[in-house]
Design a protein around this motif. Sequence first.
Motif, short mmCIF file in Angstrom:
data_model
loop_
_atom_site.label_atom_id
_atom_site.label_comp_id
_atom_site.label_asym_id
_atom_site.label_seq_id
_atom_site.Cartn_x
_atom_site.Cartn_y
_atom_site.Cartn_z
N GLU A 8 75.85 52.14 80.45
CA GLU A 8 77.06 51.78 80.86
C GLU A 8 77.98 52.89 80.74
O GLU A 8 77.93 53.63 79.60
N ARG A 9 78.86 53.47 81.66
CA ARG A 9 79.81 54.67 81.77
C ARG A 9 81.10 54.11 81.06
O ARG A 9 81.59 53.12 81.15
N GLN A 10 81.58 55.07 80.05
CA GLN A 10 82.91 54.77 79.37
C GLN A 10 83.84 54.86 80.26
O GLN A 10 83.88 55.90 80.89
N LEU A 11 84.83 53.87 80.41
CA LEU A 11 85.83 54.00 81.26
C LEU A 11 86.60 55.20 80.70
O LEU A 11 87.14 55.69 79.61
N LYS A 12 87.26 56.15 81.80
CA LYS A 12 88.05 57.35 81.55
C LYS A 12 89.34 57.15 81.85
O LYS A 12 89.89 56.49 82.92
N LEU A 13 90.33 57.28 80.50
CA LEU A 13 91.75 56.80 80.57
C LEU A 13 92.60 58.11 80.16
O LEU A 13 92.07 58.57 79.11
N VAL A 14 93.61 58.14 80.76
CA VAL A 14 94.72 59.06 80.46
C VAL A 14 95.98 58.53 80.45
O VAL A 14 96.08 57.56 81.37
N VAL A 46 98.13 62.21 90.08
CA VAL A 46 97.72 60.90 89.66
C VAL A 46 96.57 60.43 90.65
O VAL A 46 95.44 59.94 90.21
N ALA A 47 96.77 60.68 92.02
CA ALA A 47 95.93 60.12 92.98
C ALA A 47 94.44 61.20 92.80
O ALA A 47 93.46 60.73 92.75
N ARG A 48 94.71 62.22 92.33
CA ARG A 48 93.46 63.15 92.23
C ARG A 48 92.78 62.63 90.87
O ARG A 48 91.47 62.64 91.00
N LEU A 49 93.32 62.33 89.87
CA LEU A 49 92.65 61.92 89.01
C LEU A 49 91.95 60.63 89.25
O LEU A 49 90.88 60.22 88.73
N ASN A 50 92.79 59.78 89.99
CA ASN A 50 91.94 58.36 90.18
C ASN A 50 90.67 58.85 91.11
O ASN A 50 89.84 57.91 90.70
N HIS A 51 90.94 59.60 92.06
CA HIS A 51 89.74 59.80 92.80
C HIS A 51 88.47 60.29 92.04
O HIS A 51 87.27 60.16 92.53
N ALA A 52 88.79 60.99 90.85
CA ALA A 52 87.78 61.39 90.02
C ALA A 52 87.48 60.54 88.92
O ALA A 52 86.56 61.01 88.13
N GLY A 53 87.74 59.21 89.16
CA GLY A 53 87.22 58.12 88.26
C GLY A 53 88.40 58.03 87.09
O GLY A 53 87.84 57.22 86.34
N TRP A 54 89.34 58.38 86.97
CA TRP A 54 90.07 58.35 85.84
C TRP A 54 91.09 57.00 86.08
O TRP A 54 91.67 57.02 87.22
N ILE A 191 89.32 67.62 85.16
CA ILE A 191 88.39 67.41 86.25
C ILE A 191 87.37 68.46 86.26
O ILE A 191 86.03 68.18 86.22
N GLN A 192 87.94 69.59 85.95
CA GLN A 192 87.13 70.61 85.75
C GLN A 192 86.49 70.74 84.54
O GLN A 192 84.95 71.08 84.25
N ARG A 193 86.94 70.01 83.35
CA ARG A 193 86.28 70.09 82.05
C ARG A 193 84.92 68.97 82.16
O ARG A 193 83.78 69.10 81.79
#
Length: 212
Positions: A8-14, A46-54, A191-193
């Motif tokens: 299970e992958r941990q949900l990524k949250l900002v 925000v959209a970019r973070l969403n698209h990266a799974g955040w 995203i880069q990290r």
Amino acid sequence: MPAPRPVERQLKLVVLGRDGVLNRYRTEHVAQPEEWEPLPGALDAVARLNHAGWHVVVATNQPGLGTGLLDMSGLNAVHLRMNELLARQGGRIDAVFICPHTPEDGCDCRKPQPGLLLRISERFGVPCNEIVVAGDTVRDLQAAHAAGCEPHLLRTGRCEGLSDEEVAALAVQVPGTRVHDNLEALAQHLIQRERETRGEAASSTSGFGGLN
């Protein structure tokens, strides 16, 4: 032999502050939808973070509710505009957590108190030490530190126009704080990290980096 259970992958949250992070900071309360003016590039970030799974959540002090200068119907209308503008860019805010109290109320949820972040952690099932928190004030950083979250300071809103030395003096008040030029730079950094953690090549463009 039973098949192995999938990991299970941990949900990524900002968690973001609102005024000065997503929209232009006003000395007056944002009381009308048309007064909510997004900062350049913030909605795309925000959209970019969403698209990266955040997953992106907003935590905001709104003492105007406590003083009667705002009401929930007006605040909901402001956030409806925010979400509509985000949707046009392909982004979304998963939830908005609000502290309605004044400083005199002595609540546990008004930043720099950690209450909002603790409730977000509980709601989304993400440990505080895995939550990224970003804002434009020291109280955002202090709330993150008190809750055990990862603090990030943006040079927008109330930090806009400050010198490097002034920003450094703010950031050094909270251990582990990283500084970024804006929300776009924060998104790029996160995203880069993650790419680097997976072993992918990437370079950083997150302002002048970390201040500890």
